[in-house]
Design a protein around this motif. Sequence first.
Motif, short mmCIF file in Angstrom:
data_model
loop_
_atom_site.label_atom_id
_atom_site.label_comp_id
_atom_site.label_asym_id
_atom_site.label_seq_id
_atom_site.Cartn_x
_atom_site.Cartn_y
_atom_site.Cartn_z
N PRO A 192 23.87 -9.28 30.32
CA PRO A 192 23.92 -8.93 28.89
C PRO A 192 24.74 -7.67 28.63
O PRO A 192 25.40 -7.57 27.59
CB PRO A 192 22.45 -8.71 28.52
CG PRO A 192 21.78 -8.39 29.80
CD PRO A 192 22.50 -9.17 30.85
N TYR A 193 24.72 -6.71 29.58
CA TYR A 193 25.44 -5.45 29.35
C TYR A 193 26.95 -5.66 29.28
O TYR A 193 27.59 -5.25 28.31
CB TYR A 193 25.10 -4.42 30.45
CG TYR A 193 25.77 -3.08 30.22
CD1 TYR A 193 25.24 -2.17 29.32
CD2 TYR A 193 26.95 -2.74 30.89
CE1 TYR A 193 25.85 -0.95 29.09
CE2 TYR A 193 27.57 -1.53 30.66
CZ TYR A 193 27.01 -0.64 29.77
OH TYR A 193 27.64 0.57 29.54
N ALA A 194 27.50 -6.28 30.33
CA ALA A 194 28.95 -6.51 30.34
C ALA A 194 29.35 -7.49 29.25
O ALA A 194 30.39 -7.34 28.61
CB ALA A 194 29.39 -7.04 31.71
N GLY A 195 28.49 -8.51 29.04
CA GLY A 195 28.79 -9.46 27.97
C GLY A 195 28.84 -8.79 26.62
O GLY A 195 29.77 -9.00 25.83
N LEU A 196 27.84 -7.94 26.34
CA LEU A 196 27.81 -7.21 25.07
C LEU A 196 28.97 -6.23 24.96
O LEU A 196 29.61 -6.12 23.91
CB LEU A 196 26.49 -6.44 24.94
CG LEU A 196 25.28 -7.24 24.46
CD1 LEU A 196 24.01 -6.42 24.62
CD2 LEU A 196 25.45 -7.63 22.99
N GLN A 197 29.24 -5.51 26.07
CA GLN A 197 30.29 -4.50 26.02
C GLN A 197 31.65 -5.10 25.71
O GLN A 197 32.36 -4.65 24.81
CB GLN A 197 30.34 -3.73 27.34
CG GLN A 197 31.25 -2.51 27.29
CD GLN A 197 31.24 -1.74 28.60
OE1 GLN A 197 31.17 -2.32 29.68
NE2 GLN A 197 31.31 -0.43 28.52
N PHE A 198 32.02 -6.14 26.46
CA PHE A 198 33.34 -6.74 26.25
C PHE A 198 33.36 -7.63 25.01
O PHE A 198 34.37 -7.67 24.29
CB PHE A 198 33.75 -7.55 27.49
CG PHE A 198 34.19 -6.69 28.64
CD1 PHE A 198 35.46 -6.15 28.68
CD2 PHE A 198 33.33 -6.40 29.67
CE1 PHE A 198 35.87 -5.35 29.73
CE2 PHE A 198 33.71 -5.59 30.73
CZ PHE A 198 34.98 -5.07 30.75
N GLY A 199 32.25 -8.32 24.77
CA GLY A 199 32.20 -9.19 23.59
C GLY A 199 32.26 -8.40 22.30
O GLY A 199 33.02 -8.74 21.38
N THR A 200 31.47 -7.32 22.20
CA THR A 200 31.49 -6.51 20.98
C THR A 200 32.79 -5.73 20.86
O THR A 200 33.27 -5.49 19.75
CB THR A 200 30.29 -5.52 20.94
OG1 THR A 200 30.27 -4.76 22.15
CG2 THR A 200 28.98 -6.24 20.78
N TYR A 201 33.37 -5.34 21.99
CA TYR A 201 34.67 -4.65 21.94
C TYR A 201 35.72 -5.55 21.29
O TYR A 201 36.46 -5.11 20.40
CB TYR A 201 35.10 -4.25 23.35
CG TYR A 201 36.44 -3.54 23.40
CD1 TYR A 201 36.61 -2.28 22.84
CD2 TYR A 201 37.54 -4.14 24.02
CE1 TYR A 201 37.84 -1.63 22.90
CE2 TYR A 201 38.77 -3.50 24.09
CZ TYR A 201 38.92 -2.24 23.53
OH TYR A 201 40.13 -1.61 23.58
N ASP A 202 35.78 -6.80 21.74
CA ASP A 202 36.74 -7.74 21.14
C ASP A 202 36.41 -7.99 19.66
O ASP A 202 37.31 -8.12 18.83
CB ASP A 202 36.73 -9.08 21.90
CG ASP A 202 37.44 -8.99 23.24
OD1 ASP A 202 38.18 -8.00 23.45
OD2 ASP A 202 37.25 -9.89 24.08
N THR A 203 35.11 -8.06 19.36
CA THR A 203 34.69 -8.29 17.97
C THR A 203 35.12 -7.13 17.08
O THR A 203 35.67 -7.32 15.99
CB THR A 203 33.17 -8.48 17.89
OG1 THR A 203 32.80 -9.63 18.65
CG2 THR A 203 32.72 -8.68 16.44
N PHE A 204 34.87 -5.90 17.55
CA PHE A 204 35.25 -4.72 16.78
C PHE A 204 36.77 -4.62 16.62
O PHE A 204 37.28 -4.17 15.59
CB PHE A 204 34.71 -3.44 17.43
CG PHE A 204 33.23 -3.24 17.21
CD1 PHE A 204 32.68 -3.23 15.93
CD2 PHE A 204 32.37 -3.07 18.29
CE1 PHE A 204 31.33 -3.05 15.72
CE2 PHE A 204 31.00 -2.89 18.10
CZ PHE A 204 30.48 -2.89 16.81
#
Length: 325
Positions: A192-204
């Motif tokens: 969840p950490y890496a998924g959230l970090q990279f996923g939210t980074y792309d989203t932002f």
Amino acid sequence: MEEPGHLKRALIDAAAGAISGGISRTLTSPLDVIKIRFQVQLEPTTSWALAQRGLTVPSKYNGMLQATRDIFREEGFKGFWRGNVPALLMVMPYTAIQFTVLHKFKTFAAGSSKAEDHISLSPYLSYVSGALAGCAATVGSYPFDLLRTILASQGEPKVYPNMRSAFLDIVQSRGFRGLYAGLSPTLVEIVPYAGLQFGTYDTFKRWTMTWNRYRGNTSDTLSSFQLFNCGLAAGTCAKLVCHPLDVVKKRFQVEGLQRHPRYGARVEHKAYKNMFDALRQILLKEGWAGLYKGIVPSTIKAAPAGAVTFVSYEIVSDWLESVMT
């Protein structure tokens, strides 16, 4: 054998990832040391928690300012970079593997190796790519993460004078499997950490591009300041969600190892049966606050660490691409 273009792209991703990880880790090491001291401390880490439990003997560390003051007074300025060598040995291959694997997954999903095509991937694919990249990087660099935690968690007098002595004690007392103590909660955390970090980074990043177009800027290129803000937000979101598993990981990493009495009780050998038992015991004995020990320095660190890593990676990657093509 890979085509030269693919090999060159992998080298760029690995080099940019290693450099960005090294810069980020060194700059945020003081906050990481404070966070680890809190996480491995079994006693409460705030004066309020001490009062709630009716304890008269103070904990070694009971607040971020007090911890900062005591570490500086007892260990000097270099105390804030304790364990930084194994941290660099961990984070540089970690980020190198992470960004290389991430780019490979995104290339496969998008059918193109161009970064501008990757930004159009669905949030779901961004999250999955980030999670898989994080797992691969964790397995490849975990022993150095373990050594970093052990060296950073000790104060003065030192139990382990250097990385070699810590390594030998772990192998003698736990065997080579001991170098991977806490790997299970780490992998459960990193998904969840890496998924959230990279996923939210792309989203932002996508949101920022949309905002730029709304303001009349037709270019999809983001400024360093905008990339920094996207990384800041991504790092904060990921850390707030996954911190309890990071606490559990640290407990497993120091379980049964020597600890000077002045730093409080140690985590005894086989104190926890498994990850779920560790979560249960921490919750019962230390309350919800126990699962969030170190959350303040961790969040303060995670935000700039994520921002610096992403910005450094983008800048170094662009520079290497211009030099090598």
